[in-house]
Design a protein around this motif. Sequence first.
Motif, PDB file in Angstrom:
ATOM      1  N   ALA A   1       2.982   8.033  -8.324  1.00  0.00           N
ATOM      2  CA  ALA A   1       1.875   7.090  -8.150  1.00  0.00           C
ATOM      3  C   ALA A   1       1.901   6.030  -9.255  1.00  0.00           C
ATOM      4  O   ALA A   1       1.753   4.831  -8.995  1.00  0.00           O
TER       5      ALA A   1
ATOM      6  N   ALA B   1      -0.502   2.385   5.231  1.00  0.00           N
ATOM      7  CA  ALA B   1       0.472   2.502   4.140  1.00  0.00           C
ATOM      8  C   ALA B   1       1.767   1.866   4.577  1.00  0.00           C
ATOM      9  O   ALA B   1       2.163   2.022   5.735  1.00  0.00           O
TER      10      ALA B   1
ATOM     11  N   ALA C   1       4.723   3.645  -8.749  1.00  0.00           N
ATOM     12  CA  ALA C   1       4.412   2.680  -7.684  1.00  0.00           C
ATOM     13  C   ALA C   1       3.459   1.595  -8.190  1.00  0.00           C
ATOM     14  O   ALA C   1       3.595   0.423  -7.836  1.00  0.00           O
ATOM     15  N   ARG C   2       2.517   1.969  -9.042  1.00  0.00           N
ATOM     16  CA  ARG C   2       1.615   0.970  -9.640  1.00  0.00           C
ATOM     17  C   ARG C   2       2.419  -0.051 -10.439  1.00  0.00           C
ATOM     18  O   ARG C   2       2.169  -1.243 -10.371  1.00  0.00           O
TER      19      ARG C   2
ATOM     20  N   VAL D   1       0.602   8.490  -1.890  1.00  0.00           N
ATOM     21  CA  VAL D   1       1.367   9.601  -2.445  1.00  0.00           C
ATOM     22  C   VAL D   1       0.691  10.871  -1.973  1.00  0.00           C
ATOM     23  O   VAL D   1      -0.530  11.023  -2.128  1.00  0.00           O
TER      24      VAL D   1
ATOM     25  N   GLU E   1      -0.767  -1.083  -4.496  1.00  0.00           N
ATOM     26  CA  GLU E   1      -2.026  -0.337  -4.546  1.00  0.00           C
ATOM     27  C   GLU E   1      -1.664   1.097  -4.196  1.00  0.00           C
ATOM     28  O   GLU E   1      -0.906   1.323  -3.245  1.00  0.00           O
ATOM     29  N   VAL E   2      -2.205   2.047  -4.929  1.00  0.00           N
ATOM     30  CA  VAL E   2      -1.766   3.422  -4.714  1.00  0.00           C
ATOM     31  C   VAL E   2      -2.933   4.381  -4.490  1.00  0.00           C
ATOM     32  O   VAL E   2      -3.906   4.372  -5.242  1.00  0.00           O
TER      33      VAL E   2
ATOM     34  N   LYS F   1       0.825  -1.208   0.000  1.00  0.00           N
ATOM     35  CA  LYS F   1       0.000   0.000   0.000  1.00  0.00           C
ATOM     36  C   LYS F   1       0.858   1.256   0.000  1.00  0.00           C
ATOM     37  O   LYS F   1       1.650   1.473   0.917  1.00  0.00           O
ATOM     38  N   VAL F   2       0.664   2.054  -1.008  1.00  0.00           N
ATOM     39  CA  VAL F   2       1.449   3.280  -1.135  1.00  0.00           C
ATOM     40  C   VAL F   2       0.514   4.481  -1.080  1.00  0.00           C
ATOM     41  O   VAL F   2      -0.524   4.496  -1.742  1.00  0.00           O
TER      42      VAL F   2
ATOM     43  N   VAL G   1      -4.888   4.056 -10.012  1.00  0.00           N
ATOM     44  CA  VAL G   1      -4.558   4.911  -8.870  1.00  0.00           C
ATOM     45  C   VAL G   1      -5.866   5.506  -8.353  1.00  0.00           C
ATOM     46  O   VAL G   1      -6.697   5.966  -9.142  1.00  0.00           O
TER      47      VAL G   1
END
Lengths: 289, 476
Positions: free
Chosen positions: B307, B395, B310-311, B296, B316-317, B293-294, B343
């Motif tokens: 974002a 996160a 990260a995907r 931004v 998951e963003v 889990k991110v 996102v």
Amino acid sequence: MYEILEKKEIAAKNVMYKIHAPHIAKKVQPGQFVVVRAFENGERVPLTPVTWNRKEGWITLVVFSRGKTTLRMNMELKEGDKILNIAGPLGNPAPMKRFGKILAIGMITGIVEVYPIAKAWQELGNEVITLHIVPEPMILLREELENAVSRHIVESFPLKEGMGMPEIFKELVTRGQAKVKELIEVEKPDLIFMVGPAGGQKAIFDVVKEYGVPMEVDLHPIMVDGTGMCGACRVTIGGEVKFACVDGPSFDAYEVNWEELIARSGFYTDLEKRAMEDYLAKLAQGGVQ
Amino acid sequence: MMAIIKERIPTPERLIEERLQGFMEVNLGYTFELALQEAQRCLQCNPAPCIQGCPVHIDIPGFIKKLRENKEDPKKAVKEALEVIWACNTLPAITGRVCPQEDQCEAPCVMGKVGEPINIGKLERFVADYAREQGIDEELLQEIIPKIEKKKEKVAIIGAGPAGLTCAAELAKDGYQVTIFEALHKPGGVLVYGIPEFRLPNDTIEKELEKLKKLGVEMKTDYIVGRTVTLDELLENYDAVFIGTGAGTPKLPSLPGINLNGIYSANEFLTRVNLMKAYAFPEYDTPIKIGKKVIVIGAGNTAMDAARTARRLGAEVVIAYRRGKEDITARIEEVEHAKEEGVTFEFFLSPMEFIGDENGRVKAVKFMKMKALEERDSKGKRKIVPTGDTTVLEADTVVIAIGKTTSKLLRMTMAKIEADEYGVIKVDEKLMTNIPGVFAGGDAIRGEATVILAMGDGRKAAKSIKEYLEKKANNT
């Protein structure tokens, strides 16, 4: 591209490189560092110039095989090869003042960074005692330090079969703390300076603060660009966030948030191990040139 | 008279599933046929509002006309179009990809009043890409180079980002001897460390830079001006200096837990992935640690870039923004792409605290819920106030993308250059600093802006530098 003029192993896992890098040789001061990128797919690694010659345009670096990039450097690079990138000098020079009597401590390869600073402080009229806390196979720069400062002490021990990193570290700390305590009581230094792993610095600081002796530390948090652009190297100093690359590397040990620094320094340990294992496996299969 | 086609001809894009597999460019660009169809929509206004909307005033109707005029001969069409673009902008493959065209050239487009504005950005990009693929830019370059009259004056450029590169190109075209000093190991500045390859491939940048080298620009990487070489030394050896050091220092909020592990500045996150290729770890040695889990924080282009990166790294963003949807500052295309790629967005959330686990790694972010008032601030955005309610989002990685400030190293090592309290360099209308012969542009004088504004400054500074050097030559 920076040519390797000389390469030699000076202790276990430690290789000294003499490199043609005139732009850095011309400017570097004790306390400053450089960022080296040796291979196209290598990391940017901060390293300390140990000696340099402004006229001939070279610097020397000691590279400790710590992670994949540094191990690769030590295994693969030969004299006459070229290093892709060396940027610097970076960081602030160490303060060149008369402090009086200085105890300058290097734990393991920390001594590499201590050397140019201790030498310069001695030349400036300070009385410098250097202490190297290290396992025996990794004793470095002994002769150089003996020639450079008032007194050089090596606090070391042989590595025993089956000794893992936690045991080695515990031994370093126990011996280091006892020796520093003794030196503070006998020598009464005006300033203590130390370079080494964050955990080791903290352990020595715990002893020093009992006596209230001023202490400066050069910090080595994880760094990427080294020019203040990424913020990877942020440390909390006296409650304020600082970037070790542009605000440091030297800070007052009493102001450092040690727990945070130690936690941040270990963030990639598992991935570093993975990269190393991957490399060694390829090496074993003969897969790396 | 042909019928007006209200809708723009769309550019092909990579399939979403395919995008998330790697860092390949998302927008595939026009083919000649599609570009031609889009070019046909242009009304060829005179005076053309699009030119005024472009910070470097590219003759947009002019290059579009060239495409249409020679539709039977694509090579000729592109060559002539490229010539028009190069007169104002030597790096169209870059600007065609990263300019916020909807706020600039495309905003006042007359076609936009009856339908969709001309897709100027994609046409510019088409010309640049086609020219490169067909070797047309090389041909044009070989025609230009012999005509350049070499001058003896030397100019030093600090920073190989958009401002510095543009300034260098303009001066080199006029025959000045230009040297760029870049701190990182690769030239490009934010283009290489910041903008991901799915938006601007590194290969495209490299090709554009080769052009500069052919024009005679010398590039010294690993050079940190202030440390490796001082400004005074540059002034001794060069006749003028341009500072294009950008805004490299990330802004980080002074909130509890900001230094927990797993909290990255967008700069660090993107540098690891773009410049150091951490996505290919362990083949590339630089790691990046990303969990499931991110979050931004921020809603500018950098936030979208982080974002979407990260995907692609499998997380998951969520983008958390303290304002509402209407205040997103990122380009529409980037926001759309981010949404398509999965996102999600949370609005009116302002971070209060980062919560860590027992190992010092972030595990959640506590936010204050905000609300917007009718009243507007100086930037025309609705004012926001805390509601008093809070929420906690889990996160394991947080990327802070709330902006950047000027380089601290610059402030520390070039104290003689007048700057404001934030380190933003003060310049006159000619972009000259308080030191004669030292010019500056881009984010170094703006705080934080766009690639094209920086390029506009680079171009303007080049003009001022020429005037300055000519005046100096006449006085001696």
